[in-house]
Design a protein around this motif. Structure first.
Motif, mmCIF file in Angstrom:
data_model
loop_
_atom_site.group_PDB
_atom_site.id
_atom_site.type_symbol
_atom_site.label_atom_id
_atom_site.label_comp_id
_atom_site.label_asym_id
_atom_site.label_seq_id
_atom_site.Cartn_x
_atom_site.Cartn_y
_atom_site.Cartn_z
ATOM 1 N N GLU A 12 0.811 -1.205 0.000
ATOM 2 C CA GLU A 12 0.000 0.000 0.000
ATOM 3 C C GLU A 12 0.853 1.269 0.000
ATOM 4 O O GLU A 12 0.342 2.353 -0.288
ATOM 5 C CB GLU A 12 -0.942 0.012 1.206
ATOM 6 C CG GLU A 12 -2.027 -1.047 1.144
ATOM 7 C CD GLU A 12 -2.946 -1.017 2.352
ATOM 8 O OE1 GLU A 12 -4.165 -1.227 2.169
ATOM 9 O OE2 GLU A 12 -2.458 -0.788 3.483
ATOM 10 N N GLY A 39 3.144 1.942 -2.076
ATOM 11 C CA GLY A 39 3.541 2.254 -3.444
ATOM 12 C C GLY A 39 4.635 1.351 -3.974
ATOM 13 O O GLY A 39 5.344 0.670 -3.228
ATOM 14 N N THR A 75 -3.407 2.944 -2.358
ATOM 15 C CA THR A 75 -1.968 3.131 -2.511
ATOM 16 C C THR A 75 -1.600 4.520 -2.001
ATOM 17 O O THR A 75 -2.325 5.495 -2.235
ATOM 18 C CB THR A 75 -1.544 3.012 -3.986
ATOM 19 O OG1 THR A 75 -1.960 1.739 -4.491
ATOM 20 C CG2 THR A 75 -0.041 3.132 -4.137
ATOM 21 N N ARG A 88 -7.769 2.509 -5.308
ATOM 22 C CA ARG A 88 -7.088 1.984 -6.494
ATOM 23 C C ARG A 88 -7.728 2.423 -7.797
ATOM 24 O O ARG A 88 -7.036 2.511 -8.816
ATOM 25 C CB ARG A 88 -6.992 0.465 -6.426
ATOM 26 C CG ARG A 88 -8.295 -0.290 -6.557
ATOM 27 C CD ARG A 88 -8.027 -1.790 -6.452
ATOM 28 N NE ARG A 88 -9.234 -2.583 -6.537
ATOM 29 C CZ ARG A 88 -9.762 -3.013 -7.676
ATOM 30 N NH1 ARG A 88 -9.183 -2.712 -8.819
ATOM 31 N NH2 ARG A 88 -10.862 -3.735 -7.677
#
Length: 331
Positions: free
Chosen positions: A219, A221, A254, A300
């Motif tokens: 999460e 990135g 993210t 997302r």
């Protein structure tokens, strides 16, 4: 970098600190970070069974970042790890250090592993000239990521440590010793707000600020995931959950960067035509280089570079452009 000019609202101390980090170098206050020393013949093998990254090739002079996770895959700590010939050095925030020490206490059974903490104070020197300046005090500064040296006859440990995007070093010194005094006198202390701006531009999350007890490594990135998680290594706590996520190919949110048209703050909510509840800001600052910037968890469906979101701030609606971390791109 462009010529750095101060926004009207920015204090001179913040701007001067930011210039140090982007043009020369300065000393960053990392009082919340602690150094842990792992010794014992089984130190690397035991830690390999705990860490999200593959430590098999960690040797003297090496650096590897990793996480410790819960059984359900959430981050319990984020660590930097450096190898020396006779020990491993880790640095992390206090909460993460406590997690590591608890594991050593409870999970070292027959292995020979010993952990000690706060033997050293950490002097963090950050900026593009940090290496050249540090060599004035440690002439035998290693070309690798870690090593040992001396300042006026006092032993120090030098660890390559990039906390703001343009490179830097963590120097481990004896607390209250002559080396600490000499470095603190030679390197100006950077305003903490300037440091926070620079670390956010560099896409570096702060544990407990940009993460919480529910955060999963993916999460944060792709840049974070690629550097901190190895999906080909053997078992560790939380691996099964992370492997399922990796096989699925995405998380529900993210941590992304946002270039904002106006003032925003941590806790502000995001919306998007495809997703009315599109996320939430975790960190936000006014950057001399980029204007208002933020780090935010973005759903997302919207977590793509170039997507435009609306931020519901205290002063009204602010438009923002989503960007993959890091915001700072070195050419």
């Amino acid at each position: 970098m462009n010529d750095i000019a101060a926004p009207d609202s920015m204090a001179e101390s913040v701007l001067s600190g930011y210039r140090l980090l982007r043009e020369t170098c300065g000393r960053v206050n990392v009082g919340g970070r602690h150094a842990v020393v792992l010794t014992g013949e089984d130190r690397k093998g035991w830690l390999q069974g705990q860490a999200t990254n593959d430590l098999r090739h960690l040797g003297p002079g090496s650096y590897i970042p990793f996480c410790l996770c819960s059984a359900t895959g959430q981050i319990e700590g984020i660590y930097g790890l450096w190898g020396l010939p006779d020990r491993l050095i880790l640095t992390a925030e206090k909460q993460a250090v406590d997690v590591l020490l608890h594991r050593v206490e409870k999970m070292v059974i027959l292995e020979e592993v010993h952990a000690s903490v706060d033997e050293y104070a950490i002097i963090s020197l950050q900026g593009p000239q940090a290496t050249d300046r540090l060599q004035e005090f440690v002439p035998n500064l290693p070309s690798l990521n870690s090593g040992e040296g001396e300042i006026d006859g006092e032993e120090v440990i030098v660890l390559r440590s990039n906390r703001t995007g343009f490179g830097g070093w963590a120097v481990l010194v004896r607390p209250g010793g002559a080396a600490q005094a000499k470095l603190e006198a030679a390197f100006p202390l950077v305003d903490d707000l300037a440091f926070q701006i620079a670390r956010l531009e560099a896409g570096i999350p702060v544990y407990g600020v940009d993460t919480n007890s529910r955060t999963l490594p993916p999460e944060l990135g792709s840049a974070f995931e690629n550097s901190h998680v190895n999906y080909k290594k053997g078992c560790y706590m939380g691996q099964e959950v992370l492997m399922r996520l990796h096989s699925r190919g995405h998380t529900n949110q993210t941590w992304m960067g946002i270039f904002c048209d106006g003032p925003v703050a941590a806790g502000d909510k995001l919306s998007h035509p495809r997703r009315p509840e599109a996320g939430e800001i975790t960190s936000a600052y006014e950057s001399p280089e980029f204007g208002w910037i933020a780090g935010a968890y973005v759903r997302r469906e919207v977590a793509y570079t170039g997507e435009i979101v609306t931020i519901r701030s205290a002063s009204g609606e602010v438009q923002g452009e989503v960007q993959e971390m890091p915001l700072l791109r070195l050419e």
